[in-house]
Scaffold this motif. Structure first.
Motif, short mmCIF file in Angstrom:
data_model
loop_
_atom_site.label_atom_id
_atom_site.label_comp_id
_atom_site.label_asym_id
_atom_site.label_seq_id
_atom_site.Cartn_x
_atom_site.Cartn_y
_atom_site.Cartn_z
N ILE A 5 0.87 -1.18 0.00
CA ILE A 5 0.00 0.00 0.00
C ILE A 5 0.90 1.22 0.00
O ILE A 5 1.80 1.34 0.83
CB ILE A 5 -0.94 0.00 1.22
N THR A 6 0.67 2.13 -0.94
CA THR A 6 1.50 3.32 -1.06
C THR A 6 0.99 4.43 -0.15
O THR A 6 -0.10 4.34 0.42
CB THR A 6 1.52 3.83 -2.51
N ASP A 7 1.78 5.50 -0.08
CA ASP A 7 1.39 6.63 0.77
C ASP A 7 0.23 7.44 0.20
O ASP A 7 -0.19 8.42 0.80
CB ASP A 7 2.59 7.53 1.07
N GLU A 8 -0.32 6.99 -0.92
CA GLU A 8 -1.53 7.63 -1.46
C GLU A 8 -2.78 7.12 -0.75
O GLU A 8 -3.89 7.60 -0.98
CB GLU A 8 -1.63 7.35 -2.96
N CYS A 9 -2.61 6.15 0.16
CA CYS A 9 -3.72 5.57 0.92
C CYS A 9 -4.46 6.68 1.69
O CYS A 9 -3.84 7.54 2.30
CB CYS A 9 -3.17 4.53 1.90
N ILE A 10 -5.79 6.61 1.66
CA ILE A 10 -6.61 7.61 2.37
C ILE A 10 -7.22 7.02 3.65
O ILE A 10 -8.10 7.63 4.25
CB ILE A 10 -7.72 8.17 1.45
N ASN A 11 -6.76 5.83 4.04
CA ASN A 11 -7.25 5.18 5.26
C ASN A 11 -8.77 5.03 5.28
O ASN A 11 -9.42 5.30 6.28
CB ASN A 11 -6.76 5.92 6.52
N CYS A 12 -9.31 4.57 4.17
CA CYS A 12 -10.77 4.44 4.06
C CYS A 12 -11.30 3.19 4.74
O CYS A 12 -12.51 3.02 4.88
CB CYS A 12 -11.18 4.47 2.60
N ASP A 13 -10.42 2.28 5.13
CA ASP A 13 -10.78 1.08 5.87
C ASP A 13 -11.48 -0.02 5.06
O ASP A 13 -12.00 -0.95 5.65
CB ASP A 13 -11.65 1.41 7.09
#
Length: 90
Positions: A5-13
Motif C-alpha cells: 500500500i503506497t502513501d496515497e492511501c486515504i485510510n478508508c478502511d
C-alpha cells in the motif's frame, strides 16, 4: 509478489476486512500489508480483494517481494493449514 500500500492511501478502511489472510493492518500513517501473509488472494479469490475495492488505486505489486503464483499458492497452503491438535500422536 506480495502487494503493498503506497502513501496515497486515504485510510478508508475497505481493504483490511476484505483480506482473507489478515495481512493488512494500520501502520503509523496508513495501512500496510505484511508480505509474509499476502498471497494476492491466491487460493481464496480470482483477484486481490484489496485492489478490487481500493477507491484510490494505491495497492500495486511490491517489487521487493517477487513471488510466482506457485509460491503464493504454497504460502496460502501454509497459512490455511490446520494446526496440530494437542494429544495427537505423530
Amino acid at each position: 509478489m506480495a502487494l503493498m500500500i503506497t502513501d496515497e492511501c486515504i485510510n478508508c478502511d475497505v481493504c483490511e476486512p476484505a483480506c482473507p489472510n489478515q495481512a493488512i493492518s494500520m501502520g503509523e500513517e496508513f495501512y500496510q500489508i505484511d508480505p509474509g501473509k499476502c498471497t494476492e488472494c491466491v487460493g481464496h479469490f480470482d483477484e486481490p480483494q484489496c485492489v478490487m475495492l481500493c477507491p484510490v488505486a494505491c495497492i500495486p505489486l511490491n517489487p521487493a517481494h517477487i513471488e510466482t503464483r506457485e509460491t503464493l499458492m504454497q504460502k496460502y497452503r501454509r497459512l490455511t493449514a490446520a494446526p496440530p491438535t494437542a494429544g495427537t500422536a505423530s
